[in-house]
Design an enzyme around this catalytic site. Structure first.
Site, PDB file in Angstrom:
ATOM      1  N   ARG A   1       0.782  -1.086  -0.195  1.00  0.00           N
ATOM      2  CA  ARG A   1      -0.095  -0.083  -0.047  1.00  0.00           C
ATOM      3  C   ARG A   1       0.883   1.305  -0.061  1.00  0.00           C
ATOM      4  O   ARG A   1       0.887   1.841  -1.034  1.00  0.00           O
ATOM      5  CB  ARG A   1      -0.981  -0.024   1.118  1.00  0.00           C
ATOM      6  CG  ARG A   1      -2.168   0.766   1.075  1.00  0.00           C
ATOM      7  CD  ARG A   1      -2.043   2.468   1.343  1.00  0.00           C
ATOM      8  NE  ARG A   1      -1.369   2.593   2.640  1.00  0.00           N
ATOM      9  CZ  ARG A   1      -0.885   3.640   3.032  1.00  0.00           C
ATOM     10  NH1 ARG A   1      -1.006   5.057   2.364  1.00  0.00           N
ATOM     11  NH2 ARG A   1      -0.280   3.937   4.318  1.00  0.00           N
TER      12      ARG A   1
ATOM     13  N   HIS B   1       6.728   4.203  12.436  1.00  0.00           N
ATOM     14  CA  HIS B   1       6.830   4.378  10.981  1.00  0.00           C
ATOM     15  C   HIS B   1       7.621   5.319  10.348  1.00  0.00           C
ATOM     16  O   HIS B   1       7.157   6.655  10.327  1.00  0.00           O
ATOM     17  CB  HIS B   1       5.117   4.626  10.498  1.00  0.00           C
ATOM     18  CG  HIS B   1       4.871   4.696   9.142  1.00  0.00           C
ATOM     19  ND1 HIS B   1       4.131   3.502   8.691  1.00  0.00           N
ATOM     20  CD2 HIS B   1       5.066   5.463   8.133  1.00  0.00           C
ATOM     21  CE1 HIS B   1       3.950   4.003   7.210  1.00  0.00           C
ATOM     22  NE2 HIS B   1       4.716   4.933   6.999  1.00  0.00           N
TER      23      HIS B   1
ATOM     24  N   CYS C   1      10.552   8.051  -4.997  1.00  0.00           N
ATOM     25  CA  CYS C   1      11.816   7.556  -5.883  1.00  0.00           C
ATOM     26  C   CYS C   1      12.952   7.671  -5.005  1.00  0.00           C
ATOM     27  O   CYS C   1      13.194   8.732  -4.385  1.00  0.00           O
ATOM     28  CB  CYS C   1      11.975   8.693  -7.075  1.00  0.00           C
ATOM     29  SG  CYS C   1      13.226   8.335  -8.110  1.00  0.00           S
TER      30      CYS C   1
END
Lengths: 301, 301
Positions: B15, B208, B241
Site C-alpha cells: 500500500r 513508522h 523515488c
C-alpha cells in the site's frame, strides 16, 4: 551517560574514500581541490593521502604531490597513512604533522591485507612510532574489522581492546575502530566500545563505521551514548561502489553531520558546504553522492 | 529500559509502497503475488490495499480485486486503508478484518493532504470506527508528520500525543506514528515517544519512519530503547523515488530485520526470503531494491 556536547569529525574522503573508488585514478589537482574545499567547510581533521607503494595502491601514488600541493589552513590537520618507515620518511619530506598506522582485530584479515600476523604488524609499527616521535609528528592508529571480518566472521570485543591497547601504549594518540565491512549493529558496537574503553580512555577512541548494511548511523548513535566523541566519515560516502554487492562505502559526512545537528552536538562544520563539496567531487567521478541527506537536500547550484 | 524481546513488523510495501511508486500502475496480479510472497516470508501484518477514490489514488483503484484475490494464510492479517465510510463499506464487501484511518499531527499537512483540519478529520473517522466496531473489524490509526512537516517545520510532541490519544480513545487498537518526510533524529524521536506514551500505552504505539535523510534505523534504535515494539517498514524500501530530491521511501524491511536480528530481537520473519521478494518486486518495477542489506547480501538467484 549523556551524549557528548561536541564531536571531532575526521574526514576520510581524500584517502579512504578515493583509494577505494572504482574507475580511473583521480587527478592530483582534483584531490587537492577536494581537501581545500573540505577545510573551507570547517573540517579540521583530514586524512589527505597514503604513503604506500604505488605498486599496491596506484590511486595514492601522488601522495607527495598532494601533500605538497595543499594550501594549508591554520587549525587544520592534514594527516597521511604511513604503513612503514619508508612511507613515513616520504611523508616527512613534505612536512606532514600527523600520520597513521593501520592494524586489524582479525588475524585472517591482517594476513590477507598486510601479509603478516597482528603481532608482526605491531612490531613493524614500532620504528614508525619511534621515528614519528623524534620528528614531533602525532600518530593515529587504526584497527580494522572491529565488528566482523570477511574471513573470520565475528570478532571478540576483547581482541579489539587488546589491539587498541597495544597501539595506544605504543604511542598512538588516538585509536580509530573500524567496522570495515559494515556488518555491525548497535548493541555489538556498544559492547565493543565498553570492552575497549577499559584499555584506552574513551576520549582517545574514534568510531570508523562503514554503511554497507545501512547500520552506520544507528551504530554511531549507540556509541555516542557510550561517550565516543570522535567520528570518521567521508563526504558523499566516497569509497567503494555504492550499488554493487559487497559495497563498502564510508558513512557519509553529510549524514553524520545531520545526525549530530539533530542531537544538538557541535562540530563547527557547515553542512551545506559539505553537501556542495560532495556534489562537486561525485560529479568529477561521474556519479551522485551516496548520502541520503545530500540527495534529500539537493545542491543549491 | 531493556530492548523488547520481540517486535511485530507491519509491512507497508503493497500500500504505502506501491501507492507512491513513480511510473506505471502495478498490475493487480503482481500486487497479489507480492502480498503472498511477503506472507510466505513470515510477515503476519500486511497493509494490502487502500479503499480510496481511484480519482485521487489511481494506483490503488483495484483494492477490491487485490483483497479478493489474495490466497489468505492463517495467522496473517491483511489490512486496508479506509479513509471514509464508503471505503470501509467497499472493504467489508471483500471480508477485510482490519482497516486503518490516516490523520496528521500537522494542521497544514492535514489541510493539504485530506482537505480538512485535524479536528474535522477526527470527526470524519467516527462513523468509520463505529461501523468497523459493528462489523467486528479492528482499526489502526496513523498519525503523519510526527517529527516534522513539509509546511510547518517542527511539530510539538504534545500535538502528536493529542492526536494519538484521540485515535486511541476513539477505538483504534494501535496508533502508528509516521515520520512522513524522514527528517527526525534519535533524540527527537525519543522525546516524541516519551510524550505520546503518557497518553497511549507504549505497546499500542508503532514507529513508522521514512529513510529520506538516512535516519530511520538510528531513530528506530532510539525508540526501541523506549520500548516501542511495533515497526512499520516496506520491503525494498518501496515508496517514493529513491534518488530524487524529496525522496521519501519507507525504511526497508530488510534493513529493519537485519537491525533487529543484530539486537537479538525476534520477528519470526525470514530475512533472505524478504530479500528475494524485494529483488523480485523491484525487478518488476525496473529497478534495484532501496535496501542496503539487500544490496550487500545480494539475491541468490
Amino acid at each position: 551517560m549523556p551524549l557528548p556536547t561536541s564531536v571531532k569529525l575526521f574526514e576520510m574522503s581524500p584517502r579512504d574514500g578515493l583509494q577505494n573508488e572504482p574507475g580511473a585514478i583521480v587527478p592530483t589537482a582534483t584531490k587537492i581541490a577536494l581537501i581545500e574545499r573540505l577545510a573551507k567547510a570547517g573540517i579540521t581533521h583530514i586524512e589527505a593521502a597514503s604513503f604506500v607503494s604505488p605498486k599496491w595502491v596506484p590511486q595514492m601514488g601522488d601522495a607527495v604531490e598532494v601533500m605538497a600541493g595543499i594550501k594549508r589552513q591554520p587549525g587544520v590537520v592534514y594527516s597521511a597513512l604511513t604503513p612503514n618507515l619508508k612511507g613515513l620518511e616520504n611523508a616527512l619530506t613534505v612536512g606532514v604533522e600527523e600520520v597513521a598506522v593501520f592494524g586489524a582485530a582479525s588475524e585472517a584479515f591482517s594476513q590477507k591485507n598486510i601479509n603478516c600476523s597482528i603481532a608482526e604488524s605491531l612490531v613493524r609499527f614500532e620504528p614508525v612510532l619511534e621515528r614519528a616521535r623524534e620528528a614531533g609528528v602525532r600518530v593515529r592508529g587504526y584497527v580494522s574489522c572491529v565488528l566482523g571480518c570477511p574471513y573470520e566472521g565475528e570478532i571478540a570485543p576483547a581482541k579489539v581492546a587488546e589491539v587498541a591497547q597495544a597501539l595506544y601504549e605504543m604511542g598512538c594518540y588516538e585509536v580509530s575502530l573500524g567496522d570495515t565491512i559494515g556488518v555491525g549493529t548497535p548493541l555489538a558496537a556498544k559492547r565493543m566500545i565498553e570492552t575497549t574503553r577499559q584499555q584506552v580512555p574513551i576520549e582517545f577512541l574514534a568510531a570508523h563505521f562503514h554503511d554497507t548494511y545501512g547500520m552506520a548511523l544507528a551504530n554511531l548513535y549507540a556509541v555516542l551514548e557510550e561517550g565516543v566523541s570522535v567520528i570518521d566519515a567521508a563526504t558523499a560516502g566516497l569509497g567503494g561502489c555504492p550499488y554493487a554487492k559487497g559495497a563498502s562505502g564510508n558513512v557519509a559526512t553529510e549524514d553524520v553531520l545531520y545526525l549530530l545537528e539533530g542531537l544538538g552536538i557541535e562540530t563547527g562544520i557547515d553542512l551545506q558546504t559539505v553537501i556542495e563539496t560532495g556534489y562537486w567531487i561525485t560529479n568529477e567521478l561521474g556519479r551522485k553522492p551516496s548520502s541520503k541527506v545530500a540527495l534529500a537536500k539537493g545542491s543549491s547550484r
